[in-house]
Scaffold this active site. Structure first.
Site, PDB file in Angstrom:
ATOM      1  CB  THR A   1      -0.591   0.006   1.278  1.00 42.32           C
ATOM      2  OG1 THR A   1      -1.661  -1.235   1.398  1.00 42.32           O
ATOM      3  CG2 THR A   1      -1.555   1.274   1.577  1.00 42.32           C
TER       4      THR A   1
ATOM      5  NE  ARG B   1      -9.131  -7.130   1.618  1.00 39.30           N
ATOM      6  CZ  ARG B   1      -8.086  -6.139   1.696  1.00 39.30           C
ATOM      7  NH1 ARG B   1      -7.369  -5.491   0.767  1.00 39.30           N
ATOM      8  NH2 ARG B   1      -7.160  -6.595   2.776  1.00 39.30           N
TER       9      ARG B   1
ATOM     10  N   GLY C   1     -10.539  -3.227   1.404  1.00 34.99           N
ATOM     11  CA  GLY C   1      -9.603  -3.400   2.781  1.00 34.99           C
ATOM     12  C   GLY C   1      -9.498  -1.969   3.636  1.00 34.99           C
TER      13      GLY C   1
ATOM     14  N   GLY D   1      -4.648  -5.622   5.860  1.00 38.59           N
ATOM     15  CA  GLY D   1      -5.846  -4.857   6.124  1.00 38.59           C
ATOM     16  C   GLY D   1      -6.958  -5.298   6.838  1.00 38.59           C
TER      17      GLY D   1
END
Lengths: 329, 266
Positions: A194, A222, A224, A248
């Site tokens: 990230t 999904r 996060g 996450g």
């Protein structure tokens, strides 16, 4: 606590996780350090001229989104079905805590710019948009749209295929527990990731930005922690900005970004103590990762509980970028 | 409450700007691992809270939060009851949707409140904001929190509110409390409301009532309308709100009598 005001400061991260040094020669490490320095210098130029922290963090994150090394924008990991699904959030530390966030994106070249647009658009009453409608909004605001194939990189595609291979019954004994299994790839130097940036500008305003592709072979759909205000991103001038990276789901379950700020606010901890305690506690409950955190005096922390975390900082007062990967700081 | 057309969750949900129902929910357990499940941007899942619970409890699911078509596919694959999008329609909410669109017309703009509350404040409708929620502590001292909503009237399609956001609209932690919020979702997001109530208990050692009422009071100061319910593991709870009213209630197993309120009569 350090009461000296260091002035405008920018802190960034490019992801925490397992970094397999066997597959990460010094020449490659230097490439990552150069990329981090590049992201720092772009944000620095804005702060140096008296620019706003929100512009500095957006610019810095855009550099990392555009860079194929980091798991955000181009170079994002793939979902289980082989798509890139991106998300981001941004927040201002002013009293109203304005924020913007977006998720489930396939065609927005720079998710952080979409998040910033949502935050700043006077006709938008919302913080968080997702899916096709978020993409339509981005297009209507003139953001650069791309074909989904734009985000593809060979390294991440290989990571996707390797992950699928591991899931096959004959390979299951090699699989780590589900929470980390899909994202831990011994062959890949950056198995989680990230990117994020926090800055405090000449006006003492903190801004935080976080952007990601998620985790390798995540389920399609999904969401996060990255686009979740209070989990992956936080900004509050009176306490700090926080941007997280790592697993996450743990950041969501433990409200990590807000928790760092709450410790500063209620326990009067320094930014360093608050951030490092939260990251340590996260490890105890099985959460891998790290955060960067920055207060309005330019004090910052970059704790992580994994092998490494791509990170760095620059102060306008000094003008020199510092970037790190392991525990060398 | 999702199945009841009175409440803005499940059937009886408000409509988006384009006239769709888009639902979301979250659920959380107060045990150490803080397991949670959340879902959003749903059009065909009859009970979003059951999808959230399924996500939380499914041993093959590593994720907390799923949204959109993929969340619906997952729901279907798990045998959840799926419905036609028209199932959620109610006349009252459709009227609220049309009235809201009317207000947006240039000739009517001076009647519009500020954008943050404008679309959801409808003088003709008794319940102009809403979300439903529940918190319980069981015989084992385990707290669980659940929140579900249709969002707010004429929200942009694709808008995700605080309801499916752990730490904003929902929280559960046995050592502090469970929290479920209702009101102007964007404020709950910007101020991390649900987690903030628990943080005040944890770090300032406040009681659940003090923590919850302070947070709701402070929310009003920054322009956020709404309320929360909060419950600790001893069964002590709070139901503060800074609006005209909040549909709410409680029941204790030791007593077996339900108490329900609307205004400040409690």
């Amino acid at each position: 606590a350090d009461k000296v005001n260091h002035g405008p400061t920018l802190v960034i991260h490019g992801g925490a996780g397992i970094i397999n040094r066997n597959n990460f020669p010094e020449s490659k490490q230097k490439e990552y350090i150069d990329a981090l320095n590049g992201a720092l210098l772009v944000g620095y130029e804005i702060l140096k001229k008296g620019g706003d922290s929100i512009d500095a963090v957006e610019a810095s994150v855009r550099v990392m989104e555009d860079c194929p090394f980091f798991n955000a924008g181009k170079g994002s990991v793939f979902t289980l079905s082989g798509k890139n699904e991106l998300e981001a959030s941004i927040m201002l530390g002013i009293d109203s805590h304005t924020a913007g966030a977006c998720t489930l994106l396939h065609t927005v070249k720079n998710p952080i710019t979409l998040a910033k647009t949502l935050l700043q658009d006077p006709e938008n009453p919302h913080v968080f948009l997702g899916g096709i409608e978020a993409e339509k909004y981005a297009k209507s605001k003139g953001l650069e749209m791309v074909d989904p194939a734009y985000f593809w990189t060979k390294q991440r595609w290989k990571q996707h295929l390797d992950g699928l291979e591991k899931k096959k019954p004959e390979n299951l004994k090699m699989l780590n527990n589900l929470d980390g299994g899909d994202s831990r790839d011994a062959d890949d130097p950056i198995s989680m990731g990230t990117v994020g940036a926090i800055a405090v500008d000449i006006n003492g305003i903190i801004s935080t930005a976080t952007s990601t592709g998620g985790f390798n072979n995540k389920k399609d759909g999904r969401i996060g922690d990255t686009p979740l205000i209070a989990c992956g991103t936080w900004a509050d001038n009176e306490t700090c900005g926080v941007s997280g990276t790592g697993n996450g789901e743990f950041f969501i379950r433990h409200g990590v970004a807000h928790d760092v700020a709450a410790r500063m606010k209620y326990l009067k901890e320094s930014v360093q103590d608050a951030a490092s305690t939260v990251v340590r506690n996260l490890k105890k409950v099985g959460g891998d990762g790290g955060v960067i955190a920055l207060d309005k005096y330019g004090n910052f922390a970059m704790p992580f509980n994994t092998d490494g975390m791509f990170r760095g900082y620059i102060r306008v007062s000094e003008g020199v970028p510092y970037a790190y990967i392991f525990n060398e700081q």
